[in-house]
Design a protein around this motif. Structure first.
Motif, PDB file in Angstrom:
ATOM      1  N   ASP A 413       0.840  -1.206   0.000  1.00 18.14           N
ATOM      2  CA  ASP A 413       0.000   0.000   0.000  1.00 18.14           C
ATOM      3  C   ASP A 413       0.868   1.247   0.000  1.00 18.14           C
ATOM      4  O   ASP A 413       0.569   2.230  -0.677  1.00 18.14           O
ATOM      5  N   LEU A 414       1.958   1.181   0.754  1.00 11.50           N
ATOM      6  CA  LEU A 414       2.879   2.309   0.864  1.00 11.50           C
ATOM      7  C   LEU A 414       3.545   2.584  -0.484  1.00 11.50           C
ATOM      8  O   LEU A 414       3.672   3.732  -0.921  1.00 11.50           O
ATOM      9  N   SER A 419       4.839   8.187  -2.191  1.00 10.31           N
ATOM     10  CA  SER A 419       4.950   9.549  -1.665  1.00 10.31           C
ATOM     11  C   SER A 419       6.350   9.891  -1.186  1.00 10.31           C
ATOM     12  O   SER A 419       6.562  10.942  -0.615  1.00 10.31           O
ATOM     13  N   VAL A 420       7.309   8.966  -1.351  1.00 10.51           N
ATOM     14  CA  VAL A 420       8.654   9.216  -0.805  1.00 10.51           C
ATOM     15  C   VAL A 420       9.682   9.379  -1.913  1.00 10.51           C
ATOM     16  O   VAL A 420       9.375   9.187  -3.093  1.00 10.51           O
ATOM     17  N   THR A 421      10.921   9.679  -1.519  1.00 12.08           N
ATOM     18  CA  THR A 421      11.990   9.905  -2.498  1.00 12.08           C
ATOM     19  C   THR A 421      12.314   8.619  -3.235  1.00 12.08           C
ATOM     20  O   THR A 421      12.066   7.517  -2.707  1.00 12.08           O
ATOM     21  N   PRO A 422      12.859   8.707  -4.453  1.00 13.62           N
ATOM     22  CA  PRO A 422      13.227   7.495  -5.211  1.00 13.62           C
ATOM     23  C   PRO A 422      14.131   6.571  -4.402  1.00 13.62           C
ATOM     24  O   PRO A 422      13.963   5.343  -4.440  1.00 13.62           O
ATOM     25  N   ALA A 423      15.062   7.112  -3.628  1.00 15.37           N
ATOM     26  CA  ALA A 423      15.962   6.254  -2.849  1.00 15.37           C
ATOM     27  C   ALA A 423      15.174   5.465  -1.805  1.00 15.37           C
ATOM     28  O   ALA A 423      15.361   4.250  -1.642  1.00 15.37           O
ATOM     29  N   ALA A 424      14.255   6.151  -1.109  1.00 17.86           N
ATOM     30  CA  ALA A 424      13.456   5.478  -0.093  1.00 17.86           C
ATOM     31  C   ALA A 424      12.566   4.429  -0.741  1.00 17.86           C
ATOM     32  O   ALA A 424      12.329   3.357  -0.192  1.00 17.86           O
ATOM     33  N   ARG A 425      12.090   4.747  -1.951  1.00 19.70           N
ATOM     34  CA  ARG A 425      11.235   3.812  -2.673  1.00 19.70           C
ATOM     35  C   ARG A 425      12.009   2.532  -3.000  1.00 19.70           C
ATOM     36  O   ARG A 425      11.496   1.427  -2.835  1.00 19.70           O
ATOM     37  N   THR A 426      13.243   2.673  -3.427  1.00 25.74           N
ATOM     38  CA  THR A 426      14.068   1.491  -3.710  1.00 25.74           C
ATOM     39  C   THR A 426      14.261   0.651  -2.451  1.00 25.74           C
ATOM     40  O   THR A 426      14.155  -0.579  -2.478  1.00 25.74           O
ATOM     41  N   ILE A 493       7.964  11.275   8.431  1.00 24.47           N
ATOM     42  CA  ILE A 493       6.759  10.796   9.124  1.00 24.47           C
ATOM     43  C   ILE A 493       6.836   9.279   9.267  1.00 24.47           C
ATOM     44  O   ILE A 493       6.633   8.710  10.343  1.00 24.47           O
ATOM     45  N   TYR A 494       7.165   8.599   8.143  1.00 20.45           N
ATOM     46  CA  TYR A 494       7.255   7.134   8.217  1.00 20.45           C
ATOM     47  C   TYR A 494       8.337   6.669   9.178  1.00 20.45           C
ATOM     48  O   TYR A 494       8.160   5.731   9.944  1.00 20.45           O
ATOM     49  N   GLU A 495       9.480   7.344   9.127  1.00 16.54           N
ATOM     50  CA  GLU A 495      10.583   6.942  10.002  1.00 16.54           C
ATOM     51  C   GLU A 495      10.232   7.104  11.475  1.00 16.54           C
ATOM     52  O   GLU A 495      10.605   6.280  12.308  1.00 16.54           O
ATOM     53  N   ALA A 505      -2.215   6.761   6.571  1.00 16.83           N
ATOM     54  CA  ALA A 505      -3.489   7.482   6.550  1.00 16.83           C
ATOM     55  C   ALA A 505      -3.241   8.984   6.701  1.00 16.83           C
ATOM     56  O   ALA A 505      -3.872   9.803   6.019  1.00 16.83           O
ATOM     57  N   LEU A 506      -2.284   9.322   7.555  1.00 13.22           N
ATOM     58  CA  LEU A 506      -1.956  10.728   7.779  1.00 13.22           C
ATOM     59  C   LEU A 506      -1.414  11.354   6.486  1.00 13.22           C
ATOM     60  O   LEU A 506      -1.849  12.423   6.050  1.00 13.22           O
ATOM     61  N   VAL A 507      -0.471  10.621   5.840  1.00 18.07           N
ATOM     62  CA  VAL A 507       0.130  11.117   4.603  1.00 18.07           C
ATOM     63  C   VAL A 507      -0.942  11.258   3.514  1.00 18.07           C
ATOM     64  O   VAL A 507      -0.976  12.243   2.772  1.00 18.07           O
ATOM     65  N   ASP A 508      -1.860  10.273   3.440  1.00 18.68           N
ATOM     66  CA  ASP A 508      -2.968  10.354   2.482  1.00 18.68           C
ATOM     67  C   ASP A 508      -3.740  11.652   2.672  1.00 18.68           C
ATOM     68  O   ASP A 508      -4.069  12.334   1.713  1.00 18.68           O
TER      69      ASP A 508
END
Ligand SMILES: Nc1ncnc2c1ncn2[C@@H]1O[C@H](COP(=O)(O)OP(=O)(O)O)[C@@H](O)[C@H]1O
Ligand SMILES: [Mg+2]
Length: 516
Positions: A413-414, A419-426, A493-495, A505-508
């Motif tokens: 789902d995340l 919603s995060v940087t490409p590095a975090a996405r990887t 926020i996630y960290e 939900a907050l980020v949404d």
């Protein structure tokens, strides 16, 4: 002269002499020792009488008084008014000269050295501890009259209390035993009947309770398996190769139909979920000469935990002459962990005549043959313990798998939110890969069902789709610099969040707000 005697003479200076038989006192208390003091569990009196019935029935088959196909029957009649119980069998019976002789003898069984189950010659007196009167009625042929012999338990107690009463066991028995002939027309041609009259009231009154009696005998007596137990036929056939089996047709007044052994296809396990029986396995245990000394069987079920006592089949049990010796915990110490005994359903029929039940029948005489038997059971108990353990391991793997799948779907789902940087996405893709690998391993370890395996596969394809094609960028409307700031903010926020679902939900909500 023997070495011991010469040593004695060297010490005392005179030769050892024997005592005179007439000088030996055999006091009244002996009777108490072989009756009242003998059986700790009051229900074991039923075992003693059913055991005698089984011996009488087998003898009737040998003499031809009962033909091979006729069932050996035992009926237990409970009459609560006089507080009496009658146990009648259609065995060979006891008549003629032997009637009084056998029923007044102490510890001089004619069965010793035969194939019969009894051999200590006292079991029939078990009822003396729990009844005012103990009566025996029998005949062995229709040409005889029926004879009745009564042990007066109340008088026995009174005489035992008297300090100046007879203190010779023969004189005592003479005072308390009476014999008479009774009209035979209402009795079968050959039978044996025990009646306990004036039964003492114990807690719960089990001695007069038909269900308590049936439940007890279902466990210990030589009875057939229930027709509702589908492994019964296989066990009977396997045991027939070694054990002489002639199960009794036993009925108890107030209970419909014959009493069966307690095993069924589903084990009703108290207030826990019923356990399905999946398989039966057989074992042969060699005696010290290498021939078969015992044969046994186990019922394999889900091994989800201890069986309730009310299942009537908890614990590994031993039988001699198809009658249980001891209770359900007799060998629990031999299991790698004693608790696994109570997860076990299994029985062992001891064939080796050198393995002997003790006088109380609550254990075996401790000798090399019994020790050898116990030794050989070790590997089988280890196998059961392994089944118990792996089944709890399996259950843990199933629980872990459920958790892993839940975590994977949260992470997907995340990834979808994007919603995060490409590095975090990887990093997130790597993490999900790891989660799915773990779920796959757990699914294999717990032999997961097809729908669960599908779920894992589905997560894998969802991941590769999201990783390859990417998701819609929810921040595409922002300038690149602003977008980067939000992405790093969301990462924070996630960290910093304890709960990914709540954080998402907050980020949404934030994304919805800024895209308004
Ligand atoms: N149901 C029975 N049918 C025939 N004989 C019996 C029965 N019960 C007892 N007897 C006789 O009484 C004897 C003594 O019984 P018991 O005291 O139980 O000792 P044991 O069974 O060790 O011989 C038996 O050996 C048998 O001869
Ligand atoms: Mg007996």
């Amino acid at each position: 002269m023997g070495a011991a005697a010469s040593r004695l003479r060297a010490k005392t200076g005179t030769s050892a002499s024997r005592v005179n038989a007439e000088d030996i006192i055999i006091g009244n208390d002996l009777l108490e020792l072989v009756s009242s003091a003998m059986y700790v569990d009051p229900m074991s009196i039923f075992r003693e009488y059913v055991q005698n019935a089984a011996d009488g029935i087998e003898q009737a088959r040998r003499t031809g008084a009962l033909d091979q196909v006729a069932p050996g029957t035992v009926h237990i009649e409970i009459d609560s008014k006089p507080r009496s119980v009658r146990i009648r069998d259609n065995g060979v019976g006891l008549g003629g000269d032997t009637f009084v002789k056998r029923l007044t003898a102490l510890g001089a069984s004619a069965k010793r050295g035969t194939d019969a189950r009894g051999f200590r010659g006292v079991g029939r007196l078990a009822g003396l501890a729990y009844a005012q009167d103990l009566l025996f009625r029998s005949r062995s042929d229709k040409s005889e009259s029926v004879r009745e012999l009564c042990w007066d338990g109340r008088m026995l107690k009174a005489l035992m209390r008297e300090t100046d009463g007879p203190n010779d066991i023969r004189a005592l028995i003479e005072r308390i035993v009476t014999v008479k002939d009774i009209a035979g027309e209402d009795y079968p041609e050959h039978f044996f009947e025990v009646e306990l009259r004036g039964i003492v009231r114990l807690r719960g009154d089990p001695l007069l309770n038909p269900n308590a009696i049936a439940d007890y005998l279902a466990q210990v007596a030589p009875l057939p398996f229930s027709p509702a137990f589908s492994h019964g036929a296989a066990i009977t056939a396997r045991l027939a190769q070694n054990v002489v089996q002639a199960p009794l047709a036993l009925t108890v007044s107030g209970i419909d139909g014959p009493v069966y052994r307690p095993h069924r296809d589903m084990i009703a396990n108290g207030n826990k979920t019923p356990l399905a029986v999946h398989a039966v396995s057989f074992i042969d245990v060699p005696d010290i000469d290498g021939t078969v000394g015992a044969v046994g069987w186990f019922l394999h079920h889900d091994y989800e935990g201890a069986l309730a006592t009310a299942t009537l089949q908890k614990g590994f049990r031993l039988r001699v002459g198809d009658i249980q010796v001891g209770g359900d915990a007799l060998l629990e110490q031999e299991f790698p962990e004693s608790r696994f005994n109570s997860w076990t359903v299994g029985e062992l029929h001891v064939l080796d005549r050198r393995i002997v039940p003790n006088a109380r029948r609550d254990h075996f005489e401790q000798n090399a043959h019994f020790a050898n038997l116990v030794n050989h059971l070790g590997p089988h108990f280890r196998d059961i313990a392994h089944r118990c353990r792996t089944s709890s391991v399996q259950r843990k793997a199933q629980r872990d798998l459920e958790l892993a799948l839940e975590a994977t779907s949260g992470s997907l789902d995340l990834l979808r939110q994007n919603s995060v940087t490409p590095a975090a996405r990887t990093r997130l893709v790597r993490e999900i890969e790891g989660q799915i690998d773990k779920a796959e391993q757990l699914a294999a370890a717990s032999e997961a069902t097809a729908p669960i395996v599908d779920k894992v596969a589905h997560a894998r394809s969802a991941l590769s789709e999201l990783a390859d094609l990417g998701s819609v960028d929810p921040l595409a409307f922002l300038k690149p610099k602003e977008r980067g700031q939000y992405q790093r903010f969301f990462e924070l926020i996630y960290e910093c969040s304890q709960n990914r679902v709540a954080a998402k939900a907050l980020v949404d909500r934030i994304i919805a707000k800024i895209s308004e």
